[in-house]
Enzyme design. Structure first.
Site, PDB file in Angstrom:
ATOM      1  N   GLU A 189       0.806  -1.223   0.000  1.00  0.00           N
ATOM      2  CA  GLU A 189       0.000   0.000   0.000  1.00  0.00           C
ATOM      3  C   GLU A 189       0.844   1.280   0.000  1.00  0.00           C
ATOM      4  OE1 GLU A 189      -4.060   0.121   1.556  1.00  0.00           O
ATOM      5  OE2 GLU A 189      -3.172   1.206   3.227  1.00  0.00           O
ATOM      6  N   ASN A 240     -10.497  -7.204   7.369  1.00  0.00           N
ATOM      7  CA  ASN A 240      -9.683  -6.128   7.932  1.00  0.00           C
ATOM      8  C   ASN A 240      -9.448  -6.409   9.415  1.00  0.00           C
ATOM      9  OD1 ASN A 240      -8.271  -3.816   8.452  1.00  0.00           O
ATOM     10  ND2 ASN A 240      -9.655  -2.466   7.330  1.00  0.00           N
ATOM     11  N   GLU A 276      -6.016  -8.045   5.893  1.00  0.00           N
ATOM     12  CA  GLU A 276      -5.636  -6.634   5.760  1.00  0.00           C
ATOM     13  C   GLU A 276      -5.319  -6.006   7.125  1.00  0.00           C
ATOM     14  OE1 GLU A 276      -9.569  -6.090   2.957  1.00  0.00           O
ATOM     15  OE2 GLU A 276      -8.792  -4.363   4.022  1.00  0.00           O
TER      16      GLU A 276
HETATM   17  O1  LIG Z   1      -5.385   2.962   8.680  1.00  0.00           O
HETATM   18  C1  LIG Z   1      -6.261   3.570   9.328  1.00  0.00           C
HETATM   19  O2  LIG Z   1      -6.002   4.259  10.337  1.00  0.00           O
HETATM   20  C2  LIG Z   1      -7.690   3.538   8.897  1.00  0.00           C
HETATM   21  C3  LIG Z   1      -8.631   4.272   9.588  1.00  0.00           C
HETATM   22  C4  LIG Z   1      -9.958   4.281   9.194  1.00  0.00           C
HETATM   23  C5  LIG Z   1     -10.351   3.565   8.079  1.00  0.00           C
HETATM   24  C6  LIG Z   1      -9.409   2.814   7.369  1.00  0.00           C
HETATM   25  C7  LIG Z   1      -8.093   2.808   7.769  1.00  0.00           C
HETATM   26  N1  LIG Z   1      -7.137   2.105   7.076  1.00  0.00           N
HETATM   27  C8  LIG Z   1      -7.375   1.493   5.821  1.00  0.00           C
HETATM   28  C9  LIG Z   1      -6.738   0.180   5.713  1.00  0.00           C
HETATM   29  O3  LIG Z   1      -7.460  -0.769   5.578  1.00  0.00           O
HETATM   30  C10 LIG Z   1      -5.246   0.062   5.759  1.00  0.00           C
HETATM   31  O4  LIG Z   1      -4.676   1.186   5.165  1.00  0.00           O
HETATM   32  C11 LIG Z   1      -4.658  -1.177   5.093  1.00  0.00           C
HETATM   33  O5  LIG Z   1      -5.334  -2.336   5.403  1.00  0.00           O
HETATM   34  C12 LIG Z   1      -3.177  -1.318   5.497  1.00  0.00           C
HETATM   35  O6  LIG Z   1      -3.088  -1.383   6.902  1.00  0.00           O
HETATM   36  P1  LIG Z   1      -1.698  -1.224   7.666  1.00  0.00           P
HETATM   37  O7  LIG Z   1      -0.755  -2.262   7.125  1.00  0.00           O
HETATM   38  O8  LIG Z   1      -2.007  -1.476   9.090  1.00  0.00           O
HETATM   39  O9  LIG Z   1      -1.212   0.156   7.391  1.00  0.00           O
END
Ligand SMILES: O=C(O)c1ccccc1NCC(=O)[C@H](O)[C@H](O)COP(=O)(O)O
Length: 257
Positions: A45, A178, A208
């Site tokens: 991402e 998620n 995710e």
């Molecule tokens: O990442 C957040 O804080 C968030 C807050 C509110 C809604 C969605 C959010 N994130 C979107 C995602 O699903 C993540 O960006 C994606 O799964 C990657 O997660 P990470 O590896 O923990 O950055």
């Protein structure tokens, strides 16, 4: 917070101006994740900031990051296009699509059909549909409209009950669990373990959020995930390539014939 994000999105939609369509060929997210380059598929991402973590990467160069992910052996990319909460932009996605040869997921809060046209025009290959932000019948309608335009959908759930009620209506080709609770922001990989058993065998299963280490990767793979979606841990690495290498514990990319 999720409620606030959706309210902001509704206001933005009233003023949405469609971008000029970029001329690109579509790449299948499903195919890329069904034939991963390593033991589990990777969606890397491109994410500058988030509501839960604030700024994640100050020196943010989306095209360089995307190219680094491609060189590091990602199977697909996810690009945040929400400006207000993630400091993303739809122009980032268009620029990246023209630079790399990987399927691109548009990571945003899709709640209205006009965002499907917008996603196609900006060059996305797939969009995210979140079960927690709309009734299932609306999600199904968006899924069908997107699919009809050639866009694939990653359908995201957080709770077991969300998946169960969705499956009563239809079976998405790609299902994401998620691990982040979008109301409290806490992440727990147990969600993948709990819900994994419920994901139909014919669907691709993506775990995710909250995946930071090789141990995390093994945990969700053992829970049956076909792929992972990783943002923060890769964005904080010295380089995208090093981030992917560390995440996979040095596992090499399989040679393709
Ligand atoms: O990442 C957040 O804080 C968030 C807050 C509110 C809604 C969605 C959010 N994130 C979107 C995602 O699903 C993540 O960006 C994606 O799964 C990657 O997660 P990470 O590896 O923990 O950055």
């Amino acid at each position: 917070m999720l409620k606030q994000i959706i309210e902001t999105k509704r206001k933005e939609l009233k003023e949405l101006v469609q971008p000029d369509e970029i001329n690109v060929s579509r790449k299948s997210l499903y195919k890329a994740l069904a034939t991963p380059k390593r033991s589990i598929g990777l969606i890397s991402e491109v994410k500058k900031a988030s509501p839960s973590k604030g700024i994640i990467r100050e020196d943010f160069h989306p095209e360089l990051i995307a190219k680094g992910y491609e060189e590091g052996g990602a199977d697909a990319l996810s690009v945040l296009t929400d400006q207000v909460y993630f400091q993303g932009h739809r122009d980032y996605l268009s620029a990246i699509k023209q630079l790399v040869d990987l399927p691109i997921l548009r990571k945003d809060f899709i709640i209205h059909p006009i965002q499907i046209e917008e996603s196609v025009r900006m060059g996305a290959d797939a969009i995210l549909l979140i079960a927690g932000v709309m009734p299932n019948k609306d999600l199904k309608r968006l899924y069908e409209e997107a699919t009809a335009t050639g866009l694939e959908c990653l359908v995201e759930v957080h709770e077991k009950e969300e998946l169960e009620s969705l499956l009563e209506l239809f079976t998405p080709a790609i299902i994401g669990v998620n691990n982040r609770n979008l109301k409290t922001f806490t992440t727990d990989l147990t969600q993948t373990e709990l819900i994994g058993e419920q994901v139909p065998k014919e669907s691709l299963f993506v775990s995710e959020s909250g995946i930071h280490t090789y141990e995390d990767l093994q945990k969700v793979r053992n829970a049956g995930a076909n792929a992972v979606l990783v943002g923060e841990s890769l964005m904080r690495a010295d380089t995208p390539q090093k981030g992917i290498q560390t995440l996979f514990g040095g596992e090499p990319v399989e040679a393709t014939s």
